[in-house]
Design a protein around this motif. Structure first.
Motif, PDB file in Angstrom:
ATOM      1  N   ALA A  16       0.816  -1.219   0.000  1.00 29.82           N
ATOM      2  CA  ALA A  16       0.000   0.000   0.000  1.00 29.82           C
ATOM      3  C   ALA A  16       0.848   1.266   0.000  1.00 29.82           C
ATOM      4  O   ALA A  16       0.386   2.339  -0.432  1.00 29.82           O
ATOM      5  CB  ALA A  16      -0.931   0.001   1.207  1.00 29.82           C
ATOM      6  N   LYS A  17       2.077   1.165   0.472  1.00 33.31           N
ATOM      7  CA  LYS A  17       2.939   2.349   0.529  1.00 33.31           C
ATOM      8  C   LYS A  17       3.294   2.866  -0.868  1.00 33.31           C
ATOM      9  O   LYS A  17       3.808   3.983  -1.002  1.00 33.31           O
ATOM     10  CB  LYS A  17       4.208   2.047   1.321  1.00 33.31           C
ATOM     11  N   HIS A  18       3.031   2.057  -1.902  1.00 26.92           N
ATOM     12  CA  HIS A  18       3.323   2.473  -3.281  1.00 26.92           C
ATOM     13  C   HIS A  18       2.121   3.128  -3.954  1.00 26.92           C
ATOM     14  O   HIS A  18       2.209   3.510  -5.126  1.00 26.92           O
ATOM     15  CB  HIS A  18       3.784   1.254  -4.094  1.00 26.92           C
ATOM     16  N   LEU A  19       1.013   3.262  -3.243  1.00 26.21           N
ATOM     17  CA  LEU A  19      -0.149   3.953  -3.801  1.00 26.21           C
ATOM     18  C   LEU A  19       0.170   5.426  -4.048  1.00 26.21           C
ATOM     19  O   LEU A  19       0.985   6.016  -3.329  1.00 26.21           O
ATOM     20  CB  LEU A  19      -1.332   3.862  -2.825  1.00 26.21           C
ATOM     21  N   PRO A  20      -0.491   6.033  -5.053  1.00 24.34           N
ATOM     22  CA  PRO A  20      -0.321   7.488  -5.219  1.00 24.34           C
ATOM     23  C   PRO A  20      -0.928   8.228  -4.037  1.00 24.34           C
ATOM     24  O   PRO A  20      -1.994   7.861  -3.541  1.00 24.34           O
ATOM     25  CB  PRO A  20      -1.082   7.789  -6.517  1.00 24.34           C
ATOM     26  N   SER A  21      -0.235   9.246  -3.579  1.00 28.47           N
ATOM     27  CA  SER A  21      -0.739  10.006  -2.431  1.00 28.47           C
ATOM     28  C   SER A  21      -2.060  10.690  -2.779  1.00 28.47           C
ATOM     29  O   SER A  21      -2.173  11.354  -3.810  1.00 28.47           O
ATOM     30  CB  SER A  21       0.277  11.062  -2.006  1.00 28.47           C
TER      31      SER A  21
END
Length: 376
Positions: free
Chosen positions: A349-354
């Motif tokens: 999930a840390k690679h999701l776009p902000s």
């Protein structure tokens, strides 16, 4: 000069995005927003404290039709009355036409649509917006390839609200409320309004059987979809009762509170698993494993027919654990709530776009368009 934007919404998912955009508009001194809604979106705006004009008309199932003409005429009346400089509409189900589609069809100025689903467009009344706000680059690609839409990636406005949530405090409170200890694995089933598809109830039956087979301290949770009717909910609750499986029923609270109660969140292909991914994104520690119950042939056929995708973009990105064989269901549920598996999907999930600036990005696009139009 103050620019007037007409914001419309019918679908709950659209409402959640547009509410955050409406909140952000308060930071723009030269923007004024009028909000017009249809149910069920109206309820979400009410709960968020927004006054809206509610259009009490049914959607149109086909054109030409009385329902369709009524919506088109109502949209003309609204535009004549409110005189917007631009319109921003939500995305409704592609199977019928509502307020969003009618407004897009009759308005002659700059018009925009906020997508809540990858590459989807509802052109029921034969019209499209000049720009579609997409969740990510994959949604832009699908929008262009499938419909030839002009789209831009802005992020997910609704998930920008997660940055201000006290995730740990909510989780502790909600788990305490249902009597779940630190040792309890809470597994949620998130309903969808698909009971008429035989494979949906087969999926639910398989999930109940797999839950019964679990060893250790497990607790089941069921959250009905807003479009599940009372009969659907009764059937589901009765299925739990017949199996002798106690189940916490979550209704009347926002979806995030129920999600944060869980260690594992399961659905056929609900966007709630995408919500879980963003809760993991904002959390400092691994929280929840999102699971897609994608094994019944009728559910898979329905998905391919209606959604017209091989699989969800978030499945392709490894954000959600997909169960493709019902024989794996029990063993996957036994491991999905473990620290190791939670950590895997938390890391992904840390690679999701902000999403933090998504509402502001949307409004900047609209504002720039209005300034350019006015300068001509």
């Amino acid at each position: 000069m103050k620019y007037k934007i007409l914001l419309t919404a019918r679908d709950p998912a659209a409402a959640l995005h547009l509410i955050e955009i409406a909140k952000c508009s308060r930071n723009f001194d030269d923007l004024h927003i009028d909000i017009v809604t249809q149910q069920p979106a109206s309820r979400y705006f009410d709960e968020a404290g927004f006054l809206t004009t509610v259009v009490d008309l049914p959607p149109a199932k086909e054109m030409p039709s009385v329902e369709g003409e009524n919506l088109l005429q109502k949209s003309r009346d609204l535009i004549d009355s409110l005189k917007p400089d631009a319109v921003l509409s939500g995305l409704s189900t592609p199977f019928d036409g509502g307020l969003d589609e009618a407004i897009t069809a009759v308005f002659k100025g700059p018009k925009f649509v906020m997508q809540d689903f990858w590459g989807e467009a509802n052109q029921f009344f034969g019209a499209r917006a000049q720009l579609y706000f997409a969740l990510d680059d994959e949604a832009v690609r699908l929008s262009e390839n499938r419909h030839g839409l002009n789209a831009v990636s802005v992020g997910s406005p609704r998930h920008s609200a997660y940055q201000s949530m006290d995730i740990n405090a909510i989780r502790e409170k909600e788990r305490r409320r249902i009597g779940a200890s630190k040792e309890t694995t809470v597994v949620g089933f998130y309903g969808q309004a698909l009971h008429w598809v035989k494979g949906y109830r087969n999926t639910l039956n398989a999930w109940v059987d797999a839950m019964i087979a679990q060893k250790g301290e497990y607790k089941a949770l069921y959250r009905p979809h807003p479009r599940e009717d009372k009969g659907d909910i009764r059937w589901t609750v009765q299925r739990f009762a017949d199996a002798g499986m106690p189940c916490v029923i979550c209704q009347g609270q926002d979806v995030e509170h129920s999600l944060l109660t869980c260690d594992v969140v399961c659905s056929a292909f609900s966007n709630c698993t995408y919500d879980v991914a963003y809760l993991n994104y904002f959390s400092e520690v691994p929280l929840i494993t999102p699971v897609s119950l994608f094994f019944d042939p009728e559910i898979i056929d329905y998905f391919h027919k209606m959604v017209k995708l091989d699989e969800f973009p978030y499945l392709k990105s490894g954000l959600v654990l997909a169960i493709n064989d019902v024989r794996d269901l029990s063993s996957v549920l036994a491991l999905a709530g473990s620290k190791r598996v939670k950590e895997k999907y938390w890391s992904a999930a840390k690679h999701l776009p902000s999403p933090i600036k998504a509402p502001e990005i949307v409004l900047n696009h609209i504002h720039s368009s209005l300034v350019a139009t006015n300068a001509r």
